[in-house]
Every structure is written in C-alpha cells, then in structure tokens.
Design a protein around this motif. Structure first.
Motif, PDB file in Angstrom:
ATOM      1  N   ILE A  75       0.837  -1.211   0.000  1.00  0.00           N
ATOM      2  CA  ILE A  75       0.000   0.000   0.000  1.00  0.00           C
ATOM      3  C   ILE A  75       0.868   1.256   0.000  1.00  0.00           C
ATOM      4  CG2 ILE A  75      -1.641   1.345   1.375  1.00  0.00           C
ATOM      5  CD1 ILE A  75      -2.820  -1.432   2.280  1.00  0.00           C
ATOM      6  N   TYR A  76       1.885   1.283   0.867  1.00  0.00           N
ATOM      7  CA  TYR A  76       2.740   2.475   0.945  1.00  0.00           C
ATOM      8  C   TYR A  76       3.584   2.641  -0.324  1.00  0.00           C
ATOM      9  CZ  TYR A  76       1.512   3.982   5.603  1.00  0.00           C
ATOM     10  OH  TYR A  76       0.828   4.482   6.676  1.00  0.00           O
ATOM     11  N   LEU A 139      12.453   8.899   6.520  1.00  0.00           N
ATOM     12  CA  LEU A 139      12.088   9.481   7.809  1.00  0.00           C
ATOM     13  C   LEU A 139      10.578   9.521   7.989  1.00  0.00           C
ATOM     14  CD1 LEU A 139      13.268  10.714  10.371  1.00  0.00           C
ATOM     15  CD2 LEU A 139      13.158  12.944   9.265  1.00  0.00           C
ATOM     16  N   LEU A 140       9.851   9.891   6.954  1.00  0.00           N
ATOM     17  CA  LEU A 140       8.388   9.940   7.060  1.00  0.00           C
ATOM     18  C   LEU A 140       7.793   8.544   7.207  1.00  0.00           C
ATOM     19  CD1 LEU A 140       7.599  12.748   4.505  1.00  0.00           C
ATOM     20  CD2 LEU A 140       7.172  12.801   6.967  1.00  0.00           C
ATOM     21  N   LEU A 141       8.329   7.571   6.500  1.00  0.00           N
ATOM     22  CA  LEU A 141       7.821   6.210   6.657  1.00  0.00           C
ATOM     23  C   LEU A 141       8.044   5.713   8.084  1.00  0.00           C
ATOM     24  CD1 LEU A 141       8.829   4.583   3.265  1.00  0.00           C
ATOM     25  CD2 LEU A 141       6.511   4.807   4.169  1.00  0.00           C
ATOM     26  N   ARG A 142       9.188   6.060   8.663  1.00  0.00           N
ATOM     27  CA  ARG A 142       9.467   5.653  10.044  1.00  0.00           C
ATOM     28  C   ARG A 142       8.566   6.410  11.019  1.00  0.00           C
ATOM     29  NH1 ARG A 142      11.677   1.511  12.088  1.00  0.00           N
ATOM     30  NH2 ARG A 142      13.782   1.850  11.419  1.00  0.00           N
ATOM     31  N   ALA A 143       8.379   7.707  10.786  1.00  0.00           N
ATOM     32  CA  ALA A 143       7.657   8.545  11.738  1.00  0.00           C
ATOM     33  C   ALA A 143       6.151   8.301  11.748  1.00  0.00           C
ATOM     34  CB  ALA A 143       7.935  10.020  11.451  1.00  0.00           C
ATOM     35  N   VAL A 144       5.568   8.011  10.611  1.00  0.00           N
ATOM     36  CA  VAL A 144       4.105   7.938  10.569  1.00  0.00           C
ATOM     37  C   VAL A 144       3.551   6.530  10.398  1.00  0.00           C
ATOM     38  CG1 VAL A 144       3.918  10.281   9.707  1.00  0.00           C
ATOM     39  CG2 VAL A 144       3.903   8.399   8.087  1.00  0.00           C
ATOM     40  N   THR A 145       4.425   5.540  10.296  1.00  0.00           N
ATOM     41  CA  THR A 145       3.939   4.167  10.170  1.00  0.00           C
ATOM     42  C   THR A 145       4.587   3.327  11.253  1.00  0.00           C
ATOM     43  OG1 THR A 145       5.708   3.345   8.743  1.00  0.00           O
ATOM     44  CG2 THR A 145       3.859   4.436   7.661  1.00  0.00           C
ATOM     45  N   GLU A 146       4.166   2.119  11.364  1.00  0.00           N
ATOM     46  CA  GLU A 146       4.788   1.180  12.291  1.00  0.00           C
ATOM     47  C   GLU A 146       5.674   0.211  11.525  1.00  0.00           C
ATOM     48  OE1 GLU A 146       1.745  -0.658  14.647  1.00  0.00           O
ATOM     49  OE2 GLU A 146       0.923   1.269  15.241  1.00  0.00           O
ATOM     50  N   MET A 147       6.166   0.643  10.362  1.00  0.00           N
ATOM     51  CA  MET A 147       6.977  -0.236   9.524  1.00  0.00           C
ATOM     52  C   MET A 147       8.357  -0.454  10.128  1.00  0.00           C
ATOM     53  SD  MET A 147       6.311   0.901   5.625  1.00  0.00           S
ATOM     54  CE  MET A 147       4.703   0.785   4.899  1.00  0.00           C
ATOM     55  N   SER A 148       8.834  -1.663   9.952  1.00  0.00           N
ATOM     56  CA  SER A 148      10.193  -1.983  10.366  1.00  0.00           C
ATOM     57  C   SER A 148      11.163  -1.435   9.318  1.00  0.00           C
ATOM     58  CB  SER A 148      10.357  -3.503  10.467  1.00  0.00           C
ATOM     59  OG  SER A 148      10.260  -4.082   9.170  1.00  0.00           O
ATOM     60  N   ALA A 150      13.147  -3.180   7.576  1.00  0.00           N
ATOM     61  CA  ALA A 150      13.055  -4.064   6.410  1.00  0.00           C
ATOM     62  C   ALA A 150      11.854  -3.695   5.533  1.00  0.00           C
ATOM     63  CB  ALA A 150      12.949  -5.516   6.858  1.00  0.00           C
ATOM     64  N   GLU A 151      10.737  -3.358   6.157  1.00  0.00           N
ATOM     65  CA  GLU A 151       9.554  -2.969   5.378  1.00  0.00           C
ATOM     66  C   GLU A 151       9.795  -1.652   4.648  1.00  0.00           C
ATOM     67  OE1 GLU A 151       5.815  -4.899   7.782  1.00  0.00           O
ATOM     68  OE2 GLU A 151       6.820  -3.179   8.690  1.00  0.00           O
ATOM     69  N   ILE A 152      10.441  -0.706   5.323  1.00  0.00           N
ATOM     70  CA  ILE A 152      10.758   0.571   4.679  1.00  0.00           C
ATOM     71  C   ILE A 152      11.692   0.311   3.497  1.00  0.00           C
ATOM     72  CG2 ILE A 152      11.922   2.802   4.971  1.00  0.00           C
ATOM     73  CD1 ILE A 152      10.897   2.753   7.902  1.00  0.00           C
ATOM     74  N   ALA A 153      12.651  -0.586   3.694  1.00  0.00           N
ATOM     75  CA  ALA A 153      13.578  -0.935   2.610  1.00  0.00           C
ATOM     76  C   ALA A 153      12.811  -1.494   1.419  1.00  0.00           C
ATOM     77  CB  ALA A 153      14.607  -1.949   3.112  1.00  0.00           C
ATOM     78  N   ASP A 154      11.802  -2.336   1.678  1.00  0.00           N
ATOM     79  CA  ASP A 154      10.978  -2.880   0.594  1.00  0.00           C
ATOM     80  C   ASP A 154      10.229  -1.778  -0.142  1.00  0.00           C
ATOM     81  OD1 ASP A 154      11.757  -5.482   1.047  1.00  0.00           O
ATOM     82  OD2 ASP A 154       9.962  -6.014   2.196  1.00  0.00           O
ATOM     83  N   VAL A 155       9.657  -0.846   0.619  1.00  0.00           N
ATOM     84  CA  VAL A 155       8.905   0.249  -0.008  1.00  0.00           C
ATOM     85  C   VAL A 155       9.819   1.087  -0.897  1.00  0.00           C
ATOM     86  CG1 VAL A 155       7.662   2.415   0.423  1.00  0.00           C
ATOM     87  CG2 VAL A 155       7.116   0.399   1.777  1.00  0.00           C
ATOM     88  N   GLN A 165      21.093   4.248   7.219  1.00  0.00           N
ATOM     89  CA  GLN A 165      21.951   5.395   6.890  1.00  0.00           C
ATOM     90  C   GLN A 165      21.122   6.617   6.530  1.00  0.00           C
ATOM     91  OE1 GLN A 165      24.639   4.122   3.823  1.00  0.00           O
ATOM     92  NE2 GLN A 165      25.826   2.829   5.205  1.00  0.00           N
ATOM     93  N   LEU A 166      20.062   6.416   5.753  1.00  0.00           N
ATOM     94  CA  LEU A 166      19.194   7.536   5.387  1.00  0.00           C
ATOM     95  C   LEU A 166      18.547   8.149   6.624  1.00  0.00           C
ATOM     96  CD1 LEU A 166      17.437   6.114   2.196  1.00  0.00           C
ATOM     97  CD2 LEU A 166      19.095   7.985   2.281  1.00  0.00           C
ATOM     98  N   LEU A 167      18.109   7.299   7.549  1.00  0.00           N
ATOM     99  CA  LEU A 167      17.468   7.799   8.769  1.00  0.00           C
ATOM    100  C   LEU A 167      18.447   8.599   9.631  1.00  0.00           C
ATOM    101  CD1 LEU A 167      15.287   4.707   9.733  1.00  0.00           C
ATOM    102  CD2 LEU A 167      14.475   6.932   8.921  1.00  0.00           C
ATOM    103  N   VAL A 168      19.666   8.084   9.771  1.00  0.00           N
ATOM    104  CA  VAL A 168      20.670   8.796  10.569  1.00  0.00           C
ATOM    105  C   VAL A 168      20.959  10.167   9.949  1.00  0.00           C
ATOM    106  CG1 VAL A 168      23.115   8.787  11.240  1.00  0.00           C
ATOM    107  CG2 VAL A 168      21.715   6.741  11.573  1.00  0.00           C
ATOM    108  N   ARG A 169      21.166  10.195   8.645  1.00  0.00           N
ATOM    109  CA  ARG A 169      21.457  11.467   7.962  1.00  0.00           C
ATOM    110  C   ARG A 169      20.272  12.422   8.043  1.00  0.00           C
ATOM    111  NH1 ARG A 169      23.778   8.275   3.068  1.00  0.00           N
ATOM    112  NH2 ARG A 169      25.878   7.857   3.789  1.00  0.00           N
ATOM    113  N   ALA A 170      19.072  11.898   7.861  1.00  0.00           N
ATOM    114  CA  ALA A 170      17.877  12.743   7.888  1.00  0.00           C
ATOM    115  C   ALA A 170      17.682  13.351   9.268  1.00  0.00           C
ATOM    116  CB  ALA A 170      16.645  11.935   7.488  1.00  0.00           C
TER     117      ALA A 170
END
Length: 183
Positions: A75-76, A139-148, A150-155, A165-170
C-alpha cells in the motif's frame, strides 16, 4: 490488527469484499495521510492521494502477491509512487506558471503555546522539505507508520542498511536545521 490479519483482509478484498476495503482504510488511512502530507509539495492534497491510493489497492487487489510484500508495504509503495507523480506534475505546472494561487493559511490568533507549537511544526515541515528526497521518504515512513526497517527498505527498493543510513542522515540534518532556527 497484525500483518497476518492484513493478509486475510487482502484476500477478502481480492474476492470483492467491500468490508475488507473499509478495514484497510481504517487501519492504514490515518498513517497514510500523514505520510503523504509530508511527501507532497502541497500537503493539503494528502487526502486526495490517499483516496487514489485506496482506489488503486481496490482495483489491483487480485494482483497482490503476499510472497512479495506485506500489505502495508504494498500500500505504501503505491502511495509513494502516486506522491512522486503528483509532485512531478505540480512542479511542472508551477514551472509553467499554471499553478493556482495557494490557499491562505488560518492566521487566527491563538494561545501563545499554540503559536509556539505551530512555529516549531512549521520549522520541522520546512526542514523536512530541505532534506534530500530519499532521506525525507525514509524518515516519514518511520515517523508515521509502524513499519520496520526491512519494510521501509521494501517500499523504497533499497537495503535495510541503506534505510538506517538515510534515517541517521535525515535526523542529523533535521536536528541541525532546527537547532539553527531555534537559537
């Protein structure tokens, strides 16, 4: 509701069950709208893109493959593609001078704390807009979803390590920008 519940709902949706669609919207709609509001250059369009996402989910439910992705990831991923397309169209229209004048924001005076909270929120929104697209998406996928991760990586179509790495930099970039603006 668990990912397994989502899979059962997707199977029911593929069979044409309208109640299954309502269940998906109830479960994923609020987070999806928050995600889209952060992704879109015109946040007020989040509801429209969320509705379009669910229409696509409805029409493509028979093609959903639970072996390839969880329902939330699928869906995402649809929502992300729609947001990217919407931003491209909006940017092109703006470049050509075809964009309508933006709607005025509510400037009704409120309590001092409300004003301060709105100012911080606006700083955060402006900071998000300055982040590179991939960092902002992660960052938005982490902040507004309950995705792990691995799920964010899939999206996003990248590795879990790249997501981290993207999350740390963001987060670092956003903290630095917010620190500059608040001091």
């Amino acid at each position: 509701m668990t990912a397994e519940d989502d899979r059962r709902v997707m199977a029911a949706l593929a069979a044409g069950d309208r109640h299954a669609m309502a269940s998906l919207i109830h479960r994923h709609g609020p987070g999806l709208r928050r995600f889209l509001a952060g992704m879109l250059s015109a946040p007020h369009e989040a509801e429209d893109v969320a509705q379009e996402t669910f229409l696509r989910v409805w029409s493509a439910a028979t093609r959903y493959d639970p072996d390839k992705a969880s329902p939330s990831t699928w869906i995402y991923r649809i929502a992300l593609r729609l947001a990217i397309d919407r931003n491209r169209r909006t940017g092109f229209r703006r470049f050509l001078g075809l964009e309508a004048a933006p709607e005025p924001e509510d400037e009704t005076p409120g309590a001092e704390s409300s004003l301060a909270a709105r100012q911080i929120l606006e700083l955060a929104r402006a900071g998000l807009a300055t982040l590179p697209d991939r960092q902002r998406r992660a960052l938005l996928l982490r902040a507004v979803t309950e995705m792990s991760t691995a799920e964010i990586a899939d999206v996003l179509g990248i590795t879990p390590g790249a997501v981290e790495q993207l999350l740390v930099r963001a987060r670092s970039g956003l903290r630095a920008l917010m620190g500059e603006k608040l001091s």
